[in-house]
Design a protein around this motif. Structure first.
Motif, PDB file in Angstrom:
ATOM      1  N   GLN A  93      -0.498  -5.286  10.269  1.00  0.00           N
ATOM      2  CA  GLN A  93       0.185  -5.055   8.681  1.00  0.00           C
ATOM      3  C   GLN A  93       1.142  -4.280   9.833  1.00  0.00           C
ATOM      4  OE1 GLN A  93      -2.224  -4.749   6.256  1.00  0.00           O
ATOM      5  NE2 GLN A  93      -3.929  -6.038   7.682  1.00  0.00           N
ATOM      6  N   ASN A 121      -0.672  -7.026   5.267  1.00  0.00           N
ATOM      7  CA  ASN A 121       0.017  -6.107   3.872  1.00  0.00           C
ATOM      8  C   ASN A 121       0.900  -5.636   4.182  1.00  0.00           C
ATOM      9  OD1 ASN A 121      -2.397  -6.918   1.898  1.00  0.00           O
ATOM     10  ND2 ASN A 121      -3.525  -5.663   2.877  1.00  0.00           N
ATOM     11  N   TRP A 139       2.556  -1.288   4.345  1.00  0.00           N
ATOM     12  CA  TRP A 139       2.307  -0.600   4.483  1.00  0.00           C
ATOM     13  C   TRP A 139       3.637   0.827   4.172  1.00  0.00           C
ATOM     14  CZ3 TRP A 139      -3.166   0.954   4.551  1.00  0.00           C
ATOM     15  CH2 TRP A 139      -4.073   0.373   5.121  1.00  0.00           C
ATOM     16  N   LEU A 179       5.003  -1.859   8.701  1.00  0.00           N
ATOM     17  CA  LEU A 179       5.123  -1.054   8.268  1.00  0.00           C
ATOM     18  C   LEU A 179       6.439  -0.403   7.516  1.00  0.00           C
ATOM     19  CD1 LEU A 179       3.537   1.591  10.754  1.00  0.00           C
ATOM     20  CD2 LEU A 179       2.356   0.268   9.071  1.00  0.00           C
ATOM     21  N   THR A 196       1.011   4.807   0.105  1.00  0.00           N
ATOM     22  CA  THR A 196       0.559   6.017   0.905  1.00  0.00           C
ATOM     23  C   THR A 196       0.343   7.210   1.062  1.00  0.00           C
ATOM     24  OG1 THR A 196       1.370   5.555   2.752  1.00  0.00           O
ATOM     25  CG2 THR A 196      -0.444   4.151   3.167  1.00  0.00           C
ATOM     26  N   VAL A 252       0.688  -1.036  -0.213  1.00  0.00           N
ATOM     27  CA  VAL A 252       0.105  -0.050   0.137  1.00  0.00           C
ATOM     28  C   VAL A 252       0.719   0.927   0.001  1.00  0.00           C
ATOM     29  CG1 VAL A 252      -2.320   0.658   1.080  1.00  0.00           C
ATOM     30  CG2 VAL A 252      -1.681  -1.242   1.610  1.00  0.00           C
TER      31      VAL A 252
END
Length: 256
Positions: free
Chosen positions: A217, A185, A187, A219, A8, A6
């Motif tokens: 998640q 996932n 991120w 990071l 961002t 993802v």
């Protein structure tokens, strides 16, 4: 390999990173957690830019600050030094035709560290005493750069070039967040403000289970300050990379 990576970043800066992630074979999803918009009144920005030749240094706090300023400029005045805090901002300057080959660009000596502290360490602060310095920034943000330059005797002026906001929680965004939180996932988070905004959005869509799902998640972050924000939010699956897309991508590849 994770289900999704993802991205961002604000939409204007997300594309190149998303393409690089996809080129590595990952499924990249762009989900901007900060929206960038013009200032309501651009007159102060235009007035400051009209006096660029009078400044001993012009510092930009982000690529968005650069893009907003250069949208109002025909050309950068020759001989006016610039300062930036990270590799993303140097790339943004290059996109407007300014590089180390044709301009004086101050940046942290170690490209892995993109922050005001390391930028300040690269500057000759004594040479700025009594001279005008302009900081181009978004609304809000840290005051460390301005305060430190003033403490060194510089005549610091700041101007707001753009506004930042967390995206509105629309039904579509709520569905996307819910789907992403349903599985592990990765991120890529490049802003503490964006991370706090994400936590707030998640709490709104799922007050009972959202924080737990967010903690599951992984990071990838480029700066220790973002990692500290994540830990304060209860998250501990964090990879700290240092500044620059190359380091973010290398960290991502190591997750395979």
């Amino acid at each position: 390999m994770p289900e999704t990576v993802v991205i961002t970043r604000p939409r204007a800066q997300a594309g190149p990173l998303a393409q690089a992630v996809a080129a590595l074979g990952f499924d990249a999803e762009v989900l901007p957690l900060l929206e960038i918009s013009p200032v309501a009144d651009p007159a102060p920005l235009r007035a400051a830019l009209a006096e660029l030749s009078d400044y001993a240094l012009v510092a930009f706090v982000s690529p968005n600050a650069i893009d907003a300023a250069f949208a109002q400029l025909a050309a950068w005045p020759q001989g006016v030094p610039l300062a930036v805090v990270g590799e993303g901002s140097k790339t943004a300057l290059a996109g407007h035709g300014l590089t180390d080959a044709n301009a004086t660009i101050h940046a942290p000596r170690d490209s892995a560290h993109s922050d005001s502290e390391h930028l300040l360490a690269s500057l000759d602060l004594a040479a700025l005493a009594g001279r005008r310095v302009l900081i181009v920034r978004g609304d809000g943000g840290r005051e460390l750069l301005a305060d430190s330059l003033r403490a060194a005797g510089a005549r610091v002026e700041t101007v707001t070039a753009y506004r930042r906001s967390v995206p509105e929680l629309t039904p579509e965004l709520a569905l996307r967040l819910d789907a992403l939180l349903a599985r592990p996932n990765v991120w890529i988070i490049t802003s503490s403000e964006a991370l706090r905004g994400l936590a707030g959005l998640v709490d709104r869509i799922d007050p009972a289970g959202g924080p737990r799902r967010l903690r599951e998640q992984h990071l990838i972050v480029p700066h220790a300050r973002i990692a500290e924000t994540a830990r304060a939010l209860g998250m501990d699956r964090i990879t700290l990379t240092g500044s620059g897309d190359a380091r973010l991508l290398a960290a991502l590849q190591s997750q395979e």
